[in-house]
Write a protein that holds these residues in place. Structure first.
Motif, PDB file in Angstrom:
ATOM      1  N   ALA A 100      -9.672  -6.621   4.339  1.00 41.67           N
ATOM      2  CA  ALA A 100     -10.602  -6.232   3.279  1.00 41.67           C
ATOM      3  C   ALA A 100     -11.464  -5.050   3.718  1.00 41.67           C
ATOM      4  N   ASP A 101     -11.907  -5.072   4.993  1.00 42.70           N
ATOM      5  CA  ASP A 101     -12.738  -3.979   5.493  1.00 42.70           C
ATOM      6  C   ASP A 101     -11.950  -2.675   5.589  1.00 42.70           C
ATOM      7  N   ALA A 102     -10.631  -2.789   5.863  1.00 46.63           N
ATOM      8  CA  ALA A 102      -9.800  -1.592   6.027  1.00 46.63           C
ATOM      9  C   ALA A 102      -9.290  -1.036   4.699  1.00 46.63           C
ATOM     10  N   LYS A 103      -9.478  -1.738   3.622  1.00 51.40           N
ATOM     11  CA  LYS A 103      -8.944  -1.315   2.329  1.00 51.40           C
ATOM     12  C   LYS A 103      -9.385   0.087   1.925  1.00 51.40           C
ATOM     13  N   PRO A 104     -10.668   0.428   2.076  1.00 48.60           N
ATOM     14  CA  PRO A 104     -11.082   1.775   1.659  1.00 48.60           C
ATOM     15  C   PRO A 104     -10.403   2.893   2.437  1.00 48.60           C
ATOM     16  N   LEU A 105      -9.901   2.607   3.619  1.00 44.95           N
ATOM     17  CA  LEU A 105      -9.280   3.623   4.469  1.00 44.95           C
ATOM     18  C   LEU A 105      -7.769   3.664   4.313  1.00 44.95           C
ATOM     19  N   MET A 106      -7.220   2.802   3.452  1.00 43.90           N
ATOM     20  CA  MET A 106      -5.768   2.680   3.297  1.00 43.90           C
ATOM     21  C   MET A 106      -5.350   3.134   1.901  1.00 43.90           C
ATOM     22  N   SER A 107      -4.115   3.616   1.823  1.00 44.63           N
ATOM     23  CA  SER A 107      -3.563   3.932   0.505  1.00 44.63           C
ATOM     24  C   SER A 107      -3.285   2.630  -0.232  1.00 44.63           C
ATOM     25  N   GLU A 108      -3.141   2.743  -1.526  1.00 46.66           N
ATOM     26  CA  GLU A 108      -2.892   1.547  -2.329  1.00 46.66           C
ATOM     27  C   GLU A 108      -1.590   0.875  -1.908  1.00 46.66           C
ATOM     28  N   GLU A 109      -0.560   1.652  -1.622  1.00 44.54           N
ATOM     29  CA  GLU A 109       0.724   1.100  -1.210  1.00 44.54           C
ATOM     30  C   GLU A 109       0.628   0.404   0.153  1.00 44.54           C
ATOM     31  N   ALA A 110      -0.086   1.056   1.081  1.00 47.26           N
ATOM     32  CA  ALA A 110      -0.236   0.474   2.414  1.00 47.26           C
ATOM     33  C   ALA A 110      -1.021  -0.838   2.342  1.00 47.26           C
ATOM     34  N   PHE A 111      -2.050  -0.845   1.516  1.00 47.87           N
ATOM     35  CA  PHE A 111      -2.847  -2.072   1.379  1.00 47.87           C
ATOM     36  C   PHE A 111      -2.021  -3.191   0.755  1.00 47.87           C
ATOM     37  N   ARG A 112      -1.225  -2.852  -0.235  1.00 48.38           N
ATOM     38  CA  ARG A 112      -0.394  -3.860  -0.895  1.00 48.38           C
ATOM     39  C   ARG A 112       0.598  -4.479   0.081  1.00 48.38           C
ATOM     40  N   LEU A 113       1.227  -3.657   0.916  1.00 46.12           N
ATOM     41  CA  LEU A 113       2.170  -4.164   1.907  1.00 46.12           C
ATOM     42  C   LEU A 113       1.466  -5.044   2.934  1.00 46.12           C
ATOM     43  N   ARG A 114       0.272  -4.586   3.359  1.00 51.69           N
ATOM     44  CA  ARG A 114      -0.491  -5.383   4.341  1.00 51.69           C
ATOM     45  C   ARG A 114      -0.894  -6.733   3.754  1.00 51.69           C
ATOM     46  N   ALA A 115      -1.281  -6.727   2.476  1.00 49.69           N
ATOM     47  CA  ALA A 115      -1.687  -7.969   1.821  1.00 49.69           C
ATOM     48  C   ALA A 115      -0.499  -8.912   1.665  1.00 49.69           C
ATOM     49  N   GLN A 116       0.671  -8.376   1.359  1.00 48.35           N
ATOM     50  CA  GLN A 116       1.870  -9.213   1.232  1.00 48.35           C
ATOM     51  C   GLN A 116       2.253  -9.824   2.572  1.00 48.35           C
TER      52      GLN A 116
END
Length: 212
Positions: A100-116
């Protein structure tokens, strides 16, 4: 209810007390004899016969050495699993916060993959811990099964020695004379068998042939 009535009828039909194979002397209290007093009577030449016997399954399991050992083993395994679950939960919670803290520094695609990936990790962890819980339950069930098998053997031996024609579990009996309760004898027999198994185990290992 029918089973309880049958149990009661059998108990009263057979006197619900210890019967003596020989005629009791005049004025003697046969009803006051208990299963545990059979050794004393035997020394006097009188063989006691108990056509009906009763035992308390829960008491045998909770008070026998084998039952207590199993319960201790299961309690230890469950405590260890609970501690492990708490640690896993804390680690996942920390990781979730990091994502959650890293979300602002990540692209939407990268965040989605990390969340999955995180969701998959949580699902796999839960499945693994659930399997461990089932393994502990299986360990308990198998242990109870082994104790009950030995308990059945003990019941058969005691029933044969006392000339019993039927043995009831206490929960099946509506009314009874405490003299026919053989729970303590079953516990003692199980403890003796466990002690014998413990004594013979090292001896078996010592006598095993050595490899040259």
């Amino acid at each position: 209810m029918f089973l309880r009535r049958v149990s009661l009828a059998v108990l009263f039909a057979l006197g619900a007390t210890a019967l003596c194979a020989q005629d009791a002397p005049q004025g003697s209290g046969v009803a006051s004899e208990t299963v545990e007093s059979r050794e004393v009577s035997a020394t006097k030449g009188t063989k006691l016969v108990f056509p009906v016997l009763v035992f308390d399954r829960s008491r045998v399991l909770s008070q026998s050495a084998a039952g207590q050992a199993l319960e201790a083993e299961i309690d230890e395994a469950r405590a260890a699993l609970l501690a492990e679950n708490e640690q896993i939960y804390a680690d996942l919670e920390t990781e979730e916060q990091e994502i959650a803290d890293a979300k602002p520094l990540m692209s939407e695609e990268a965040f989605r993959l990390r969340a999955q990936e995180f969701d998959t990790k949580v699902t796999e962890a839960r499945s693994a811990q659930d399997q461990k819980a089932r393994d502990i339950q299986t360990l308990y069930d198998d242990g109870i099964g082994e104790i009950e098998q030995k308990m059945n053997d003990a019941l058969a031996t005691i029933a044969r020695d006392l000339g019993a024609v039927v043995v009831f579990e206490r929960g099946q009996v509506y009314l009874m004379n405490g003299a026919i309760d053989i729970s303590r004898l079953v516990i003692e027999k199980l403890d003796e068998d466990l002690a014998e198994d413990t004594d013979t185990a090292p001896a078996d290992q010592d006598t095993a042939p050595s490899e040259d």
